[in-house]
Scaffold this motif. Structure first.
Motif, PDB file in Angstrom:
ATOM      1  N   ALA A 149      30.559 -37.423 -72.184  1.00  0.00           N
ATOM      2  CA  ALA A 149      31.217 -38.634 -71.699  1.00  0.00           C
ATOM      3  C   ALA A 149      31.411 -38.612 -70.191  1.00  0.00           C
ATOM      4  O   ALA A 149      31.253 -39.642 -69.523  1.00  0.00           O
ATOM      5  CB  ALA A 149      32.565 -38.803 -72.405  1.00  0.00           C
ATOM      6  N   GLY A 150      31.761 -37.451 -69.640  1.00  0.00           N
ATOM      7  CA  GLY A 150      32.013 -37.360 -68.202  1.00  0.00           C
ATOM      8  C   GLY A 150      30.774 -37.619 -67.368  1.00  0.00           C
ATOM      9  O   GLY A 150      30.832 -38.281 -66.328  1.00  0.00           O
TER      10      GLY A 150
ATOM     11  N   THR B  73      15.910 -27.906 -82.531  1.00  0.00           N
ATOM     12  CA  THR B  73      16.626 -28.341 -83.731  1.00  0.00           C
ATOM     13  C   THR B  73      18.075 -28.750 -83.459  1.00  0.00           C
ATOM     14  O   THR B  73      18.659 -29.474 -84.266  1.00  0.00           O
ATOM     15  CB  THR B  73      16.616 -27.230 -84.789  1.00  0.00           C
ATOM     16  N   ALA B  74      18.666 -28.281 -82.363  1.00  0.00           N
ATOM     17  CA  ALA B  74      20.077 -28.595 -82.113  1.00  0.00           C
ATOM     18  C   ALA B  74      20.377 -28.559 -80.626  1.00  0.00           C
ATOM     19  O   ALA B  74      19.782 -27.764 -79.879  1.00  0.00           O
ATOM     20  CB  ALA B  74      20.987 -27.624 -82.861  1.00  0.00           C
ATOM     21  N   VAL B  75      21.309 -29.404 -80.191  1.00  0.00           N
ATOM     22  CA  VAL B  75      21.778 -29.428 -78.803  1.00  0.00           C
ATOM     23  C   VAL B  75      23.285 -29.641 -78.789  1.00  0.00           C
ATOM     24  O   VAL B  75      23.821 -30.362 -79.630  1.00  0.00           O
ATOM     25  CB  VAL B  75      21.095 -30.534 -77.971  1.00  0.00           C
ATOM     26  N   ARG B  76      23.972 -28.988 -77.850  1.00  0.00           N
ATOM     27  CA  ARG B  76      25.409 -29.182 -77.657  1.00  0.00           C
ATOM     28  C   ARG B  76      25.748 -29.043 -76.174  1.00  0.00           C
ATOM     29  O   ARG B  76      25.334 -28.087 -75.524  1.00  0.00           O
ATOM     30  CB  ARG B  76      26.229 -28.160 -78.456  1.00  0.00           C
ATOM     31  N   PHE B  77      26.533 -29.997 -75.658  1.00  0.00           N
ATOM     32  CA  PHE B  77      27.020 -29.907 -74.287  1.00  0.00           C
ATOM     33  C   PHE B  77      28.215 -28.962 -74.207  1.00  0.00           C
ATOM     34  O   PHE B  77      29.065 -28.943 -75.111  1.00  0.00           O
ATOM     35  CB  PHE B  77      27.455 -31.283 -73.777  1.00  0.00           C
ATOM     36  N   ILE B  78      28.275 -28.168 -73.144  1.00  0.00           N
ATOM     37  CA  ILE B  78      29.494 -27.452 -72.770  1.00  0.00           C
ATOM     38  C   ILE B  78      30.154 -28.325 -71.708  1.00  0.00           C
ATOM     39  O   ILE B  78      29.789 -28.292 -70.531  1.00  0.00           O
ATOM     40  CB  ILE B  78      29.192 -26.043 -72.224  1.00  0.00           C
ATOM     41  N   VAL B  79      31.091 -29.144 -72.134  1.00  0.00           N
ATOM     42  CA  VAL B  79      31.609 -30.222 -71.298  1.00  0.00           C
ATOM     43  C   VAL B  79      32.245 -29.691 -70.017  1.00  0.00           C
ATOM     44  O   VAL B  79      31.994 -30.183 -68.923  1.00  0.00           O
ATOM     45  CB  VAL B  79      32.622 -31.069 -72.094  1.00  0.00           C
ATOM     46  N   GLY B  80      33.073 -28.648 -70.140  1.00  0.00           N
ATOM     47  CA  GLY B  80      33.802 -28.145 -68.987  1.00  0.00           C
ATOM     48  C   GLY B  80      32.922 -27.557 -67.901  1.00  0.00           C
ATOM     49  O   GLY B  80      33.262 -27.590 -66.723  1.00  0.00           O
TER      50      GLY B  80
ATOM     51  N   ASP C 272      21.590 -25.498 -67.036  1.00  0.00           N
ATOM     52  CA  ASP C 272      22.451 -26.147 -66.051  1.00  0.00           C
ATOM     53  C   ASP C 272      21.991 -27.595 -65.962  1.00  0.00           C
ATOM     54  O   ASP C 272      20.850 -27.859 -65.578  1.00  0.00           O
ATOM     55  CB  ASP C 272      22.345 -25.462 -64.690  1.00  0.00           C
ATOM     56  N   VAL C 273      22.862 -28.528 -66.329  1.00  0.00           N
ATOM     57  CA  VAL C 273      22.455 -29.926 -66.441  1.00  0.00           C
ATOM     58  C   VAL C 273      22.121 -30.519 -65.076  1.00  0.00           C
ATOM     59  O   VAL C 273      21.144 -31.268 -64.941  1.00  0.00           O
ATOM     60  CB  VAL C 273      23.555 -30.755 -67.136  1.00  0.00           C
ATOM     61  N   ALA C 274      22.871 -30.188 -64.045  1.00  0.00           N
ATOM     62  CA  ALA C 274      22.649 -30.788 -62.723  1.00  0.00           C
ATOM     63  C   ALA C 274      21.271 -30.429 -62.171  1.00  0.00           C
ATOM     64  O   ALA C 274      20.546 -31.286 -61.675  1.00  0.00           O
ATOM     65  CB  ALA C 274      23.751 -30.358 -61.763  1.00  0.00           C
ATOM     66  N   SER C 275      20.899 -29.152 -62.264  1.00  0.00           N
ATOM     67  CA  SER C 275      19.607 -28.707 -61.734  1.00  0.00           C
ATOM     68  C   SER C 275      18.492 -28.804 -62.765  1.00  0.00           C
ATOM     69  O   SER C 275      17.321 -28.654 -62.421  1.00  0.00           O
ATOM     70  CB  SER C 275      19.706 -27.270 -61.226  1.00  0.00           C
ATOM     71  N   GLN C 276      18.860 -29.010 -64.045  1.00  0.00           N
ATOM     72  CA  GLN C 276      17.902 -29.085 -65.157  1.00  0.00           C
ATOM     73  C   GLN C 276      17.078 -27.803 -65.270  1.00  0.00           C
ATOM     74  O   GLN C 276      15.883 -27.837 -65.566  1.00  0.00           O
ATOM     75  CB  GLN C 276      17.000 -30.314 -65.010  1.00  0.00           C
TER      76      GLN C 276
ATOM     77  N   GLU D  34      37.359 -23.856 -75.911  1.00  0.00           N
ATOM     78  CA  GLU D  34      38.626 -23.183 -75.615  1.00  0.00           C
ATOM     79  C   GLU D  34      38.540 -21.688 -75.894  1.00  0.00           C
ATOM     80  O   GLU D  34      39.077 -20.874 -75.151  1.00  0.00           O
ATOM     81  CB  GLU D  34      39.748 -23.815 -76.440  1.00  0.00           C
ATOM     82  N   ARG D  35      37.856 -21.311 -76.975  1.00  0.00           N
ATOM     83  CA  ARG D  35      37.747 -19.910 -77.353  1.00  0.00           C
ATOM     84  C   ARG D  35      36.423 -19.278 -76.925  1.00  0.00           C
ATOM     85  O   ARG D  35      36.185 -18.099 -77.190  1.00  0.00           O
ATOM     86  CB  ARG D  35      37.915 -19.763 -78.870  1.00  0.00           C
ATOM     87  N   SER D  36      35.568 -20.077 -76.279  1.00  0.00           N
ATOM     88  CA  SER D  36      34.248 -19.599 -75.826  1.00  0.00           C
ATOM     89  C   SER D  36      33.458 -18.989 -76.973  1.00  0.00           C
ATOM     90  O   SER D  36      32.894 -17.893 -76.869  1.00  0.00           O
ATOM     91  CB  SER D  36      34.408 -18.577 -74.690  1.00  0.00           C
ATOM     92  N   ARG D  37      33.432 -19.700 -78.087  1.00  0.00           N
ATOM     93  CA  ARG D  37      32.721 -19.222 -79.266  1.00  0.00           C
ATOM     94  C   ARG D  37      31.748 -20.284 -79.757  1.00  0.00           C
ATOM     95  O   ARG D  37      32.030 -21.479 -79.714  1.00  0.00           O
ATOM     96  CB  ARG D  37      33.699 -18.847 -80.379  1.00  0.00           C
ATOM     97  N   LEU D  38      30.599 -19.794 -80.244  1.00  0.00           N
ATOM     98  CA  LEU D  38      29.561 -20.664 -80.774  1.00  0.00           C
ATOM     99  C   LEU D  38      29.231 -20.220 -82.193  1.00  0.00           C
ATOM    100  O   LEU D  38      28.942 -19.048 -82.437  1.00  0.00           O
ATOM    101  CB  LEU D  38      28.301 -20.584 -79.893  1.00  0.00           C
TER     102      LEU D  38
END
Length: 262
Positions: free
Chosen positions: A31-32, A68-75, A92-96, A122-126
């Protein structure tokens, strides 16, 4: 792919359609940054602006099989992607650019499996699922550790567009080849000039031959299997600090600090 959303509560639903070559397995929204990431069957991760549907604003290449899967690390404004061949990448999204690649630690499954990702920032777990198996990964901060690619100071860096590799040399006379898409080390040649420091390198026109020059006054011509084909005595049996090698069609110019061009 079709998505629908409301910009504000009570407003009518807005719909956008995105075209991908072979379809997608997963998607996530930041969203950001106002970005949508799609996991492509064509091995690519695409970044979309929901207001610009004609083409993606970014293409993340590097996976060798269907994503097969994608997830943003928002922070951190980063993106995690996982592919069918069980390779996880951190972008790194900015530099791709891919900043980390993880493989070889995931469970082997005989049958076809679909992997799901759940990220707790919050817990840095995947958490990853492999059919009936679950794998928990935890990110740990390594304080005070400096990651280096060479044991000795780096002296020269080249890019080989034919093999899409970065070639680096160091003062310990080592040459290392790296995959530019992943940062993975693919080859390393030790003691190319014995104890002498490699001062410069060059590629021929075909980019299949590597020229290395050392403080021993010698220029060597290598293939990318680590075999030395020729040895040029540019320093005439003297220790010469060669500063540049220029490869022409039928001539090799060698320049150094001894005020001569062999």
């Amino acid at each position: 792919m079709v998505i629908g959303w409301r910009e504000r509560e009570g407003e009518p639903l807005r719909v956008s359609a995105f075209h991908t070559e072979k379809g997608t397995n997963d998607l996530d929204h930041h969203a950001g940054m106002n970005l949508i990431a799609t996991a492509g069957i064509d091995n690519k991760v695409l970044l979309w602006n929901p207001y610009v549907i004609s083409k993606p604003v970014g293409v993340l290449r590097g996976h060798m099989s269907s994503v097969t899967a994608v997830r943003f690390i928002v922070g951190k404004k980063q993106l995690i992607s996982f592919s069918k061949d069980k390779v996880l990448r951190l972008w790194d999204v900015a530099s791709q650019l891919c900043i980390q690649r993880i493989a070889g630690i995931f469970p082997k499954t005989q049958e076809e499996c679909h992997t799901l990702l759940f990220l707790s920032e919050e817990r840095s777990r995947l958490l990853l699922s492999f059919n009936s198996l679950l794998l928990l990964m935890e990110a740990k901060r390594e304080e005070g550790r400096r990651v280096t690619s060479h044991e000795n100071p780096v002296t020269c860096v080249l890019y080989n567009s034919l093999f899409r590799q970065v070639i680096s040399s160091d003062s310990g006379s080592s040459v290392i080849c790296w995959l530019v898409d992943t940062g993975q080390k693919v080859k390393q040649f030790h003691r190319c000039h014995g104890d002498a420091e490699i001062t410069t390198m060059a590629l021929d026109g075909t980019q299949t031959r590597l020229f290395t020059a050392g403080t021993d006054g010698v220029v060597k011509i290598w293939d990318f299997n680590g075999h030395c084909h020729h040895r040029l005595n540019a320093g005439r049996d003297q220790a010469v600090d060669i500063s540049q090698v220029l490869v022409l069609k039928r001539t090799v110019l060698v320049m150094g600090w001894e005020r001569c061009v062999p």
